[in-house]
Motif scaffolding. Sequence first.
Motif, PDB file in Angstrom:
ATOM      1  N   MET A   1       4.399  -1.168  -9.596  1.00 45.92           N
ATOM      2  CA  MET A   1       5.731  -1.065  -9.255  1.00 45.92           C
ATOM      3  C   MET A   1       6.658  -0.436 -11.009  1.00 45.92           C
ATOM      4  N   PRO A   2       7.579   0.769 -10.337  1.00 48.51           N
ATOM      5  CA  PRO A   2       8.136   1.790 -11.390  1.00 48.51           C
ATOM      6  C   PRO A   2       8.664   0.622 -12.527  1.00 48.51           C
ATOM      7  N   PHE A   3       9.155   0.972 -13.614  1.00 44.06           N
ATOM      8  CA  PHE A   3      10.400   0.196 -14.336  1.00 44.06           C
ATOM      9  C   PHE A   3      11.488   0.851 -14.138  1.00 44.06           C
ATOM     10  N   PRO A   4      12.465   0.134 -14.488  1.00 38.03           N
ATOM     11  CA  PRO A   4      13.686   0.156 -14.055  1.00 38.03           C
ATOM     12  C   PRO A   4      13.876   1.670 -14.764  1.00 38.03           C
ATOM     13  N   ASN A   5      14.998   2.575 -14.372  1.00 37.73           N
ATOM     14  CA  ASN A   5      15.747   3.809 -15.131  1.00 37.73           C
ATOM     15  C   ASN A   5      16.325   3.565 -16.202  1.00 37.73           C
TER      16      ASN A   5
ATOM     17  N   ARG B   1       7.526  -2.309  -0.014  1.00 39.73           N
ATOM     18  CA  ARG B   1       5.903  -1.993  -0.835  1.00 39.73           C
ATOM     19  C   ARG B   1       4.549  -2.907  -0.486  1.00 39.73           C
ATOM     20  N   PHE B   2       4.698  -3.861  -0.464  1.00 37.38           N
ATOM     21  CA  PHE B   2       3.339  -5.035  -0.685  1.00 37.38           C
ATOM     22  C   PHE B   2       3.356  -5.136   0.568  1.00 37.38           C
ATOM     23  N   ARG B   3       4.137  -5.334   2.054  1.00 32.85           N
ATOM     24  CA  ARG B   3       4.509  -5.395   2.945  1.00 32.85           C
ATOM     25  C   ARG B   3       3.654  -4.061   3.760  1.00 32.85           C
ATOM     26  N   LYS B   4       3.643  -2.859   3.417  1.00 34.14           N
ATOM     27  CA  LYS B   4       3.084  -1.812   3.930  1.00 34.14           C
ATOM     28  C   LYS B   4       1.439  -1.586   3.022  1.00 34.14           C
TER      29      LYS B   4
ATOM     30  N   THR C   1       6.681 -15.045  -8.712  1.00 34.63           N
ATOM     31  CA  THR C   1       5.542 -13.750  -9.347  1.00 34.63           C
ATOM     32  C   THR C   1       6.157 -13.210  -7.817  1.00 34.63           C
ATOM     33  N   ASN C   2       5.197 -11.357  -7.898  1.00 34.43           N
ATOM     34  CA  ASN C   2       5.237 -11.483  -6.621  1.00 34.43           C
ATOM     35  C   ASN C   2       4.525 -11.778  -5.394  1.00 34.43           C
TER      36      ASN C   2
ATOM     37  N   GLN D   1      12.911  -4.167  -2.237  1.00 33.35           N
ATOM     38  CA  GLN D   1      12.449  -3.140  -2.568  1.00 33.35           C
ATOM     39  C   GLN D   1      10.588  -3.090  -2.407  1.00 33.35           C
ATOM     40  N   GLU D   2      10.594  -4.073  -3.407  1.00 33.95           N
ATOM     41  CA  GLU D   2       8.892  -4.772  -3.369  1.00 33.95           C
ATOM     42  C   GLU D   2       8.418  -5.641  -2.152  1.00 33.95           C
ATOM     43  N   TYR D   3       8.828  -6.242  -1.401  1.00 36.39           N
ATOM     44  CA  TYR D   3       8.614  -6.652  -0.700  1.00 36.39           C
ATOM     45  C   TYR D   3       8.834  -6.228   0.555  1.00 36.39           C
TER      46      TYR D   3
END
Length: 329
Positions: free
Chosen positions: A1-5, A314-317, A98-99, A310-312
């Motif tokens: 997971m990229p850190f927020p800009n 990403r991990f589905r994929k 957690t994720n 977004q993480e949801y």
Amino acid sequence: MPFPNRRRAGLALAALALAALTGTAAQAQGWPDKPLRIMVGASPGGGTDILARMLAEKFAADFRQSVVVENRPGASNTIAADVTAHAPADGSTLLLATNTGQAIAPHLLKLKFDPLKDLQPIGLVAVMPNVLVVSSSSPYRSVKELVAAMSASPGALKYASSGVGSTQHIAGEAFALATGTKAIHVPYKGSSQAHIDIIGGEVTMMFDSTSSAMGQIRSGKFRALAVMSERRAAELPDVPTMAEAGVKGADVQTWYGLYVTAGTPRPAVDALNAELAKVLKLADVQARIRGLGGEVGTLGGEAFADMNRQEYERFRKLVREANIKADGL
């Protein structure tokens, strides 16, 4: 997971500052008017538990209420989430998740709640890289040596995780995909239980979060071979990244976020946003999170909810591509 800009983080911090103002008003209205509890989906001693108890101490002092941590390990951290989702929506039941439970488990298990609808995100607490560790008595001193052993004897070595669908499990599968190797997955109900078998040599390795592994690394019981992030962990400057160790495409991090039961009155949600923002700015809290090998969270409210969504996806994929199944549950 990229850190927020930086721009996004700045907007999030501004939102948290606004929440701080409304949060003060909420406390003036009498919330919280009873003890609070923070649900944790892992066993005592792990990274989630450590962070939850740190928050409980700070919350109790500021809210002038008892704040207890309740550990409900199992089912990929979703038991604690289920309790929180079905608790009275009065703001008295919180969840440090957690994720694993919020973005991975929903694609593996049939849950009796919707993590995106039944839990109200409060804010991101911390992000920790996962780290590949072996026992200090292990013959493997580098990722290269470990991969060579796994290639020579496919399926002979074992790796531990805190449960099926945990970030440790996902990290192990990502490592296997990136290296073209195979190892046997051994799930536990928490990192602390897995550590016992790593140290005892029953299991070869673990792709643990730095938050739960750091104590064993510092004590000399674990040997860290590589961190699964784009850059080295500040607390482990001599440990290479996976890419530096010759393995690309195996970056996995564990994030920790605070939630409350969906439907909780807005004043209580705003007060929690304000309190979390305040606590995360404390020097001792920031030092503690950095000491666990992580970075302090900067997202609150809707910004954190957006990251969770977004993480949801990403991990589905990832679960689909790695063909990960919920065996062992």
